[in-house]
Design a protein around this motif. Structure first.
Motif, mmCIF file in Angstrom:
data_model
loop_
_atom_site.group_PDB
_atom_site.id
_atom_site.type_symbol
_atom_site.label_atom_id
_atom_site.label_comp_id
_atom_site.label_asym_id
_atom_site.label_seq_id
_atom_site.Cartn_x
_atom_site.Cartn_y
_atom_site.Cartn_z
ATOM 1 N N ALA A 62 0.841 -1.208 0.000
ATOM 2 C CA ALA A 62 0.000 0.000 0.000
ATOM 3 C C ALA A 62 0.879 1.262 0.000
ATOM 4 O O ALA A 62 0.607 2.228 -0.726
ATOM 5 N N LYS A 63 1.957 1.209 0.814
ATOM 6 C CA LYS A 63 2.845 2.360 0.843
ATOM 7 C C LYS A 63 3.521 2.582 -0.517
ATOM 8 O O LYS A 63 3.617 3.699 -1.009
ATOM 9 N N GLU A 64 4.004 1.441 -1.133
ATOM 10 C CA GLU A 64 4.666 1.558 -2.438
ATOM 11 C C GLU A 64 3.702 2.112 -3.493
ATOM 12 O O GLU A 64 4.062 2.955 -4.318
ATOM 13 N N HIS A 65 2.456 1.594 -3.495
ATOM 14 C CA HIS A 65 1.456 2.073 -4.437
ATOM 15 C C HIS A 65 1.173 3.558 -4.227
ATOM 16 O O HIS A 65 1.042 4.327 -5.190
ATOM 17 N N PHE A 66 1.118 3.954 -2.952
ATOM 18 C CA PHE A 66 0.870 5.361 -2.655
ATOM 19 C C PHE A 66 2.028 6.237 -3.163
ATOM 20 O O PHE A 66 1.826 7.297 -3.750
ATOM 21 N N LYS A 68 4.081 5.477 -5.575
ATOM 22 C CA LYS A 68 4.054 5.471 -7.047
ATOM 23 C C LYS A 68 3.011 6.455 -7.573
ATOM 24 O O LYS A 68 3.262 7.234 -8.501
ATOM 25 N N LEU A 69 1.806 6.406 -7.006
ATOM 26 C CA LEU A 69 0.738 7.324 -7.417
ATOM 27 C C LEU A 69 1.155 8.776 -7.174
ATOM 28 O O LEU A 69 0.889 9.663 -7.992
ATOM 29 N N LYS A 70 1.842 8.986 -6.043
ATOM 30 C CA LYS A 70 2.276 10.342 -5.725
ATOM 31 C C LYS A 70 3.291 10.840 -6.756
ATOM 32 O O LYS A 70 3.212 11.966 -7.233
ATOM 33 N N ALA A 71 4.237 9.922 -7.127
ATOM 34 C CA ALA A 71 5.259 10.302 -8.127
ATOM 35 C C ALA A 71 4.616 10.594 -9.484
ATOM 36 O O ALA A 71 4.968 11.561 -10.161
ATOM 37 N N GLU A 72 3.648 9.717 -9.897
ATOM 38 C CA GLU A 72 2.958 9.942 -11.168
ATOM 39 C C GLU A 72 2.203 11.262 -11.150
ATOM 40 O O GLU A 72 2.189 12.002 -12.141
ATOM 41 N N PHE A 73 1.549 11.528 -10.013
ATOM 42 C CA PHE A 73 0.807 12.783 -9.909
ATOM 43 C C PHE A 73 1.757 13.986 -10.018
ATOM 44 O O PHE A 73 1.474 14.953 -10.741
ATOM 45 N N GLU A 74 2.883 13.881 -9.307
ATOM 46 C CA GLU A 74 3.841 14.992 -9.368
ATOM 47 C C GLU A 74 4.399 15.158 -10.786
ATOM 48 O O GLU A 74 4.570 16.266 -11.283
ATOM 49 N N GLU A 75 4.677 13.990 -11.474
ATOM 50 C CA GLU A 75 5.204 14.056 -12.852
ATOM 51 C C GLU A 75 4.173 14.679 -13.791
ATOM 52 O O GLU A 75 4.505 15.513 -14.634
ATOM 53 N N GLU A 76 2.911 14.257 -13.651
ATOM 54 C CA GLU A 76 1.851 14.797 -14.506
ATOM 55 C C GLU A 76 1.675 16.296 -14.239
ATOM 56 O O GLU A 76 1.501 17.092 -15.180
#
Length: 534
Positions: A62-66, A68-76
């Protein structure tokens, strides 16, 4: 009494055994229950540990997924931010360009206004100039009318003085001018042609001369018949055999004609197929060397010689292909190349001619920047139609093209084979090279024997062509038809006409006759004055 005691004792022992058994069973059951309780506790403990591990793993996932989602959001978010910045920059650039365009348009508008004012001013000037020209035109017309009146008066005076009318004088003047113009035009045409030939063909002549010099070959002359020499005339009887059976068997086996005449120590082998003549010659040599000459032996020897000649044909074809560095030829084409060894054209060996043409084509194509390998291939195969074993009425160039197409040769090679005698249109750059090299190989001195009748006829046609011109007294074809000397009547043909006649005769020879090399036309005009002292 004793039996009762025994029974009682047995009962007591039985009861005692039962009590002991029950005690033991209770002990075993209590122990099993303890062991089961321990195992159950261990299973519960393991289950708790596994549940704890699963919980930890899920928390990590769950932490890794969070993350990853955070990194994708920041990249987008970063990409959209950069895109917005880029769009803003483009908008600013577009605004700057629009401002520049507006400034240029304004400048053009000012320039157009200025130009319009200038055009208006020039239009007024043109109108003034037009009025001036109209006035001048009227004055010129009046002057021309006056000049015309004066010209007519002068013509009348000149006609009276010269005794000729104006039309007659004009015709004489035009005729003189035409004659002078024609003479100058002929001289100019000859000069232009000579300059064009020297300029346009300089490199071509250089290429052709270098090609011929680099591929000099020996002259190969062969006869249409083969002569078999004998040690003595006594062998002629053995070859003929009783009632001619041996010679008939030999002719039937080889397909040639054996001529036994009064020629000392020689037999003539005649036949249209050079391969058959060679088979007959070799077979005769083996039969004479062996000494056993009879029909059965003749058939056996001829069959062996035929196989030997066929093997030699294939070997010759392969050796020629290897010598020229040509690869990938069909075996049937290699066999046809080998057959060229036994074929001649006007006394020139066909295989040597084809190899010579192939080498010259490769050199000439390389000089012109074309594909030298294709040119060499086409040069070697250009006359394969001449050695096709079957009798057909198709010209050898077209037959050779069909054979090459059948064996899947390159289309450029096929076109060069079919077009080297102008039977079809040339569609490849190497086709004219093959035609030129074929002509060079066939027309070089000593390459071919020309029949006496055709040679004499060509010389007569050359002289008759020159005699057809008006004013020619005599004509002589010299240097084997390579020079034509024309003697004209000096009284009827002047120097200018003699020069024009030389040009006209050369042009007519080019158009109407076929000849090797070039023909030099020399027109001789000689003035002789003869008187007799009595």
């Amino acid at each position: 009494m004793l039996s009762i005691e025994i029974i009682l004792t047995g009962l007591v022992a039985l009861l005692l055994g039962i009590a002991i058994g029950r005690f033991l069973l209770r002990s075993l059951f209590a122990q099993w229950e303890k062991d089961a309780q321990k195992r159950a506790d261990l299973l519960v403990e393991d289950a708790k540990k596994q549940a704890e591990n699963i919980k930890k793993d899920k928390m990590l996932e769950a932490k890794e997924h969070f993350v990853k989602l955070k990194a994708e959001f920041e990249e987008e978010s970063s990409r959209k931010k950069n895109l917005l910045i880029t769009n803003e920059n483009k908008l600013k650039q577009n605004d700057a360009k629009l401002k520049q365009i507006e400034a240029k348009l304004k400048q053009k508008e000012d320039a157009l206004k200025k130009m319009h004012e200038e055009v208006t001013a020039k239009g007024m000037e043109i109108d003034k100039a037009k009025d001036t020209l109209t006035t001048q035109k009227e004055q010129m017309q009046q002057k021309l009318a006056d000049i015309d009146i004066l010209r007519k008066e002068h013509l009348t005076i000149l006609e009276k003085v010269a005794g000729l009318k104006a039309e007659e004088a004009k015709e004489q003047l035009i005729a003189a001018i035409q004659e002078e113009a024609q003479s100058k035009a002929n001289a100019q045409v000859r000069q232009i042609l000579e300059e064009a030939r020297l300029t346009a063909t300089k490199e071509a002549k250089k290429i052709v001369i270098n090609t011929i010099q680099r591929t000099a070959t020996e002259h190969a002359i062969e006869n249409c018949v083969s002569v078999f020499n004998l040690e003595s005339d006594e062998l002629k009887g053995k070859i003929i055999g009783r009632e001619g059976r041996n010679i008939r068997a030999l002719e039937a086996a080889t397909g040639v004609e054996i001529i036994v005449d009064d020629t000392p120590e020689a037999i003539i082998i005649s036949g249209f197929d050079p391969v058959r003549r060679e088979i007959a010659r070799v077979a005769l040599h083996r039969l004479v060397a062996d000494g056993r000459i009879h029909p059965a032996r003749i058939e056996e020897v001829v069959e062996k010689v035929r196989k030997t000649i066929e093997d030699d044909i294939i070997e010759t074809g392969e050796r020629s292909v290897i010598e020229l560095g040509i690869h990938g030829l069909h075996p049937e084409l290699i066999k046809l190349i080998g057959r060229m060894k036994y074929r001649s054209s006007y006394g020139q060996n066909l295989l040597q001619h084809s190899k010579e043409v192939a080498k010259m084509c490769a050199i000439m194509a390389a000089e012109l920047g074309l594909n030298a390998k294709l040119a060499k291939r086409a040069g070697l195969l250009h006359d394969i139609g001449k050695v096709w074993p079957e009798d057909v009425e198709t010209p050898h160039a077209l037959l050779g093209m069909e054979i090459a197409l059948k064996h899947k040769e390159n289309p450029e090679v096929c076109n060069a084979i079919g077009a080297h005698h102008d039977e079809i249109e040339m569609t490849s750059m190497i086709s004219p090279i093959i035609q030129a090299c074929d002509a060079i190989s066939g027309s070089r001195p000593g390459a071919r024997r020309e029949q006496l009748e055709s040679y004499m006829q060509r010389l007569k046609d050359l002289e008759n062509l020159a005699m057809s011109f008006k004013g020619v007294n005599k004509c002589y074809a010299i240097q084997a038809g390579r020079e034509l000397r024309v003697i004209v009547d000096a009284e009827n043909v002047n120097d200018k006409k003699a020069s024009q006649m030389s040009f006209d005769i050369a042009q007519k020879i080019e158009q109407e006759m076929q000849y090797p090399g070039q023909v030099k036309v020399t027109v001789i005009r000689e003035m002789r004055s003869v008187n007799y002292a009595k």
